[in-house]
Design a protein around this motif. Structure first.
Motif, short mmCIF file in Angstrom:
data_model
loop_
_atom_site.label_atom_id
_atom_site.label_comp_id
_atom_site.label_asym_id
_atom_site.label_seq_id
_atom_site.Cartn_x
_atom_site.Cartn_y
_atom_site.Cartn_z
N ALA A 31 0.88 -1.10 0.05
CA ALA A 31 0.12 0.00 0.20
C ALA A 31 0.77 1.18 0.02
CB ALA A 31 -0.85 -0.03 1.17
N ASN A 317 -5.65 1.98 1.76
CA ASN A 317 -4.64 1.41 2.61
C ASN A 317 -5.66 0.42 3.45
OD1 ASN A 317 -2.93 0.46 4.62
ND2 ASN A 317 -1.52 2.21 4.28
N PRO A 327 -4.52 -2.66 -1.96
CA PRO A 327 -3.53 -2.71 -3.44
C PRO A 327 -3.31 -4.21 -3.60
CG PRO A 327 -2.15 -2.59 -1.26
CD PRO A 327 -3.69 -2.50 -0.89
N ARG A 357 -6.44 1.78 -13.45
CA ARG A 357 -5.59 1.95 -12.13
C ARG A 357 -6.08 2.84 -11.49
NH1 ARG A 357 0.35 0.17 -13.04
NH2 ARG A 357 0.18 -1.13 -14.74
N THR A 363 0.05 -0.10 -6.72
CA THR A 363 -0.89 -1.34 -7.34
C THR A 363 -2.34 -1.09 -6.89
OG1 THR A 363 -0.29 -2.38 -5.40
CG2 THR A 363 1.24 -2.74 -7.30
N PHE A 364 -2.78 0.02 -6.59
CA PHE A 364 -4.36 0.11 -6.48
C PHE A 364 -4.94 -0.05 -7.86
CE2 PHE A 364 -4.65 0.87 -1.87
CZ PHE A 364 -3.25 1.37 -1.59
#
Ligand SMILES: NC(=O)c1ccc[n+]([C@@H]2O[C@H](COP(=O)([O-])OP(=O)(O)OC[C@H]3O[C@@H](n4cnc5c(N)ncnc54)[C@H](O)[C@@H]3O)[C@@H](O)[C@H]2O)c1
Ligand SMILES: O=C[C@H](O)CS(=O)(=O)O
Length: 482
Positions: A31, A317, A327, A357, A363-364
């Motif tokens: 995250a 998060n 994520p 994205r 990487t969320f």
């Protein structure tokens, strides 16, 4: 990362009751990118050392009574419960799942230690009717020996206890290599095992070079069982390597779960079940709905309700309150999701929600809903392992059962129907190890979890889970004549 009990945060491996190795490989929070810790990069030599320690501990651990093993496992379970919050924070920090899900995993993982601590006392043998009047036949179930376990990153705690608990209960000793992405939770289990009085060498943890460690695990003469949870390609490789020494393998591999909604389903229940089944752990579970088939008559109303629910999922998060989607584990995971979306849209699928994205970066990824998905798209045949709901339309029961079974995988399948005849027809026709009916959640320590076809072999959970770690022997006792 601030734990209540900082002693759970280990940067060394646990081998033969000692903490060994120098911090090397970074463990990061997906995250935030923060480096949480560094763990040893062990290889062949250290893997062989750990197996040697497990072998040395086997005789005395197997010789304990079932009640003695059960008592140690009970203490281990109680320590997991006592440290639930820290274990959950470790999982969220190194894997990314929302804290609420991590707490759920801590409970689920601990339940295997509780269950198999009890099951240890029920590993029964039997006597069989003899073919001779001067002889008796006794059947024993004995511990297989040293178990080498390799586990994935998506359930950093549960995939370890789901193997190690039945193994220890049976009297086996274990060396486990956790995924490089999520070793901290595994090492914390080592701290708690030590505190619980698990004898030195009974439970060992090594981190590092997966290939080198795996080669030792599958070839070392002292290893009797290779227990693996992970992708099908790696499972096939390990099975080939283990074949040389004819080692027993227990494989929990990939999936491609169909989720079928019939016209006669309870629509709101089906939507709620599909949302949790698809988006749990950001779609990164082996039993997530990978294909959602909706019958013609309710397709429009289902997709409208489902899209609205997906759009409402809170992304952030996982350590923050009320976050429902964290994520993905790595940039490579995001690439796979984008490949599936691109392939589907090029072939005619429509993005109803998300598709890109997330603005949080890293990487969320936006929870995504694709409509008009068809069997010719990659997402119909490959495990996405991400937050993408692929929705297909179908007409008849026969058609959808054919679609559902059109895969080399056979782990979990789901369907919603209130027609009792259909429940039995479809439940029996689906070629899977697990079928969820009117439920999107199927996992419990009380049931035999596992797949068929290229989803693996063996079962984890229930009394069946002990079978992977025991051997059957019969003794024919002669000379009993008068
Ligand atoms: N059936 C189940 O119960 C189950 C549960 C969780 C995950 N999975 C599957 O696991 C996959 C995702 O997890 P993953 O990305 O960690 O899988 P993966 O196969 O890449 O890795 C799993 C484990 O194998 C290790 N590994 C990788 N290559 C190896 C090699 N050559 N030799 C020895 N060990 C090696 C990894 O370090 C990790 O510890 C998905 O396919 C998912 O479906 C299945
Ligand atoms: O990812 C695979 C796990 O086995 C899923 S579950 O925790 O058993 O539901």
């Amino acid at each position: 990362m601030k734990l209540s009990d900082q002693s759970l945060l280990k940067e060394q491996c646990y081998v033969g009751g000692e903490w060994l190795g120098e911090p090397a490989d970074e463990v990061t929070n997906p995250a935030t990118g923060e480096v949480l810790a560094r763990v040893p990069r062990f290889g062949s030599e250290e893997a062989a050392l750990a197996i040697g320690k497990a072998e040395a501990a086997f005789t005395s651990w197997a010789a304990k009574t079932a009640k003695e093993r059960a008592a140690v496992m009970r203490r281990w379970y109680e320590l997991m419960v006592q440290h639930r919050e820290d274990l959950a924070l470790l999982m969220t920090s190194e894997q990314g799942k929302p804290l609420a899900e991590a707490r759920g995993e801590a409970d689920y993982a601990a339940s295997f230690v509780e269950f198999y601590g009890e099951e240890a006392k029920r590993i029964n043998g039997e006597t069989l009717p003899s073919h001779r009047d001067d002889a008796r036949i006794l059947v024993l179930r004995q511990p297989a020996g040293v178990v080498a376990a390799i586990t994935p990153w998506n359930f950093p705690m549960a995939m370890i206890t789901r193997k190690c608990a039945p193994a220890l209960a049976a009297g086996c000793t274990v060396v486990v290599k956790p995924a490089g992405e999520t070793p901290l939770t595994a090492l914390a289990l080592g701290v708690l095992a030590e505190k619980a009085g698990v004898p030195a060498g009974v439970f060992n943890i090594v981190t590092g070079d997966a290939k080198a460690i795996g080669e030792v695990f599958t070839s070392h003469p002292a290893v009797r069982v290779v227990a693996f949870t992970g992708s099908t390609p790696v499972g096939k490789l390990l099975m080939k390597q283990a074949a040389e020494g004819v080692k027993k393998v227990a494989l929990e591999l990939g999936g491609n779960a169909p989720f079928i909604v019939f016209d006669d389903a309870d629509l709101d229940e089906a939507v709620a079940g599909a949302i949790i089944c698809k988006f749990r752990n950001m779609g990164q579970t082996c039993v997530c709905a990978n294909r959602i088939y909706v019958q013609d008559g309710i397709y429009d109303s289902f997709i409208e309700k489902f899209a609205k629910a997906a759009e409402g999922l809170k992304v952030g998060n996982g350590a923050e309150a009320n976050v429902q989607q964290g994520p993905l584990i790595t940039p490579k995971a995001v690439d796979k999701v984008e490949q599936h979306i691109a392939d589907a849209t090029e072939k005619g699928a429509r993005v109803m929600v998300g598709g890109k994205r997330h603005s949080l970066g890293g990487t969320f990824f936006q929870p995504t809903v694709l409509a008009n998905v068809t069997q010719d798209m990659a997402i119909a045949h490959e495990e996405t392992f991400g937050p993408v709901a692929a929705i297909f339309r179908f007409r008849t029961e026969d058609e959808v059962v054919r679609y559902a079974n059109d895969t080399e995988f056979g782990l979990a399948a789901y369907f919603y129907s209130r027609d009792v005849g259909r429940i039995f027809r479809v439940g029996e026709a689906l070629e899977y190890g697990i079928v969820g009916i009117n439920s999107g959640l199927i996992s419990t320590e009380l049931a035999p979890f596992g797949g068929i076809k290229e989803s693996g072999m063996g079962r984890e959970g229930s009394h069946h889970g002990i079978d992977e770690f025991t051997n059957i022997k019969y003794m024919l006792v002669g000379g009993l004549g008068t």
